[in-house]
Design a protein around this motif. Structure first.
Motif, mmCIF file in Angstrom:
data_model
loop_
_atom_site.group_PDB
_atom_site.id
_atom_site.type_symbol
_atom_site.label_atom_id
_atom_site.label_comp_id
_atom_site.label_asym_id
_atom_site.label_seq_id
_atom_site.Cartn_x
_atom_site.Cartn_y
_atom_site.Cartn_z
ATOM 1 N N VAL A 15 0.847 -1.194 0.000
ATOM 2 C CA VAL A 15 0.000 0.000 0.000
ATOM 3 C C VAL A 15 0.884 1.247 0.000
ATOM 4 N N ARG A 16 0.349 2.317 -0.559
ATOM 5 C CA ARG A 16 1.118 3.561 -0.639
ATOM 6 C C ARG A 16 1.056 4.352 0.664
ATOM 7 N N ASP A 17 -0.093 4.356 1.298
ATOM 8 C CA ASP A 17 -0.320 5.125 2.523
ATOM 9 C C ASP A 17 -0.832 4.159 3.584
ATOM 10 N N THR A 43 10.670 -0.442 5.912
ATOM 11 C CA THR A 43 9.234 -0.552 5.692
ATOM 12 C C THR A 43 8.478 -0.445 7.015
ATOM 13 N N ALA A 59 4.106 -0.799 3.714
ATOM 14 C CA ALA A 59 4.406 0.383 2.911
ATOM 15 C C ALA A 59 5.877 0.753 3.104
ATOM 16 N N GLU A 61 8.928 3.188 3.932
ATOM 17 C CA GLU A 61 9.040 4.422 4.714
ATOM 18 C C GLU A 61 10.483 4.908 4.824
ATOM 19 N N ARG A 71 8.327 0.226 -3.682
ATOM 20 C CA ARG A 71 8.124 1.464 -4.443
ATOM 21 C C ARG A 71 7.965 1.173 -5.930
ATOM 22 N N LEU A 74 4.519 -0.270 -6.438
ATOM 23 C CA LEU A 74 3.461 0.698 -6.203
ATOM 24 C C LEU A 74 3.377 1.777 -7.278
ATOM 25 N N THR A 75 4.364 1.860 -8.155
ATOM 26 C CA THR A 75 4.227 2.753 -9.304
ATOM 27 C C THR A 75 3.145 2.260 -10.245
ATOM 28 N N GLU A 78 -1.581 -0.844 -6.181
ATOM 29 C CA GLU A 78 -1.597 -1.418 -4.841
ATOM 30 C C GLU A 78 -2.153 -2.828 -4.978
ATOM 31 N N CYS A 273 -7.984 -2.071 -1.406
ATOM 32 C CA CYS A 273 -6.598 -1.754 -1.778
ATOM 33 C C CYS A 273 -6.083 -2.649 -2.900
#
Length: 282
Positions: A15-17, A43, A59, A61, A71, A74-75, A78, A273
């Protein structure tokens, strides 16, 4: 128990957020653990814990190899990122799989520090499997070193009555060709071919491998138009103690879902998601 593997340990949702995704899964009726941080990976996660397995929301971090992999994933989307298999002895699993001809790294340590106000740190042994071991499905092996700290009663008390992972589904182009690889992991005949769909019996949860155009044979209401390119993990079946209760939770929260005559609850990826979720009777 081939190669000291105990079955499907957890499913990983990228997930992005993390805060927003946590809200999504709490709306679906899952109780989540406090935020945890993997210093080695860069992460953060929260988990829906069950008695024998769990679903992990993760996600990026910070800096780390896994954070970079997330990352990149997630481009595009999700959704289901990988699976983790349980091991009773990570070092023995690593050695056994190397003896079977797989280029498996030595098991390494992983920590998860919880934002629980107590400074709790959970410890694991983990190792990624090479792509040839689980074709089409990014997979790791994990051993829980501090298992006794991971399942507090309040973390297991899900409003939707969820109690375990029944199955994970991946779309691949040629499922029959993948059976030998999975048999190396879980033992002869653990990967069963029916028509063109493979069912991997892990000893704890099933893994389905199916062609994209045959996904609806397993999941009749999957949103085919929104499928990622294969190979990809696309669906989770979650066991719930009470499908009526699960459906009521979703209705109360205004979640879009459907049910079939057997009572199975189906949640589209747009509500989870990027994951197609089925809730099936335990």
């Amino acid at each position: 128990m081939a190669n000291n593997l105990t079955g499907l340990d957890h499913a990983v949702v990228a997930v992005r957020d993390l805060d927003a995704a946590s809200g999504v899964f709490e709306r679906l009726g899952f109780a989540l653990t406090p935020v945890g941080h993997h210093a080695e990976w860069g992460t953060a996660n929260r988990c829906a814990m069950f008695a024998g397995d769990y679903v992990e929301l993760i996600a990026p971090e910070g800096e780390g190899e896994v954070a970079d992999q997330l990352r990149d994933f997630l481009t595009r989307q999700e959704g289901l990122f990988s699976l983790s298999l349980g091991s009773s002895d990570g070092a023995a699993t690593s050695q056994s799989l190397r003896s079977a001809g797989l280029e498996v790294p030595v098991a390494r340590s992983l920590s998860r520090k919880l934002d629980d106000g107590k400074g709790t740190t959970l410890m694991f042994s983990e190792m990624p499997l090479p792509p040839v071991a689980t074709p089409g499905i990014p997979t790791r092996v994990v051993q829980h070193i501090t298992a006794e700290r991971e399942r507090h009663p309040q973390w297991l008390d899900h409003p939707n009555t969820a109690c375990g992972i029944a199955a994970a589904t991946a779309i691949v182009e040629e499922p029959p060709a993948l059976t030998p690889a999975w048999d190396v992991l879980f033992g002869p005949h653990s990967a069963v071919l029916t028509d063109d769909t493979v069912t991997v019996h892990t000893g704890g949860g099933l893994i389905y491998l199916t062609r994209p155009d045959e996904l609806t044979q397993l999941h009749p209401e999957a949103e085919l138009d929104e499928l990622p390119p294969s190979p990809a993990l696309v669906a989770l079946a979650i066991r719930v103690a009470d499908t009526d209760r699960a459906a009521q939770v979703l209705k109360d929260k205004g979640v879009d879902f459907s049910r079939d005559r057997e009572g199975t609850v189906r949640i589209p990826p747009s509500e989870a998601c990027g994951v197609f979720i089925e809730m099936v009777g335990a």
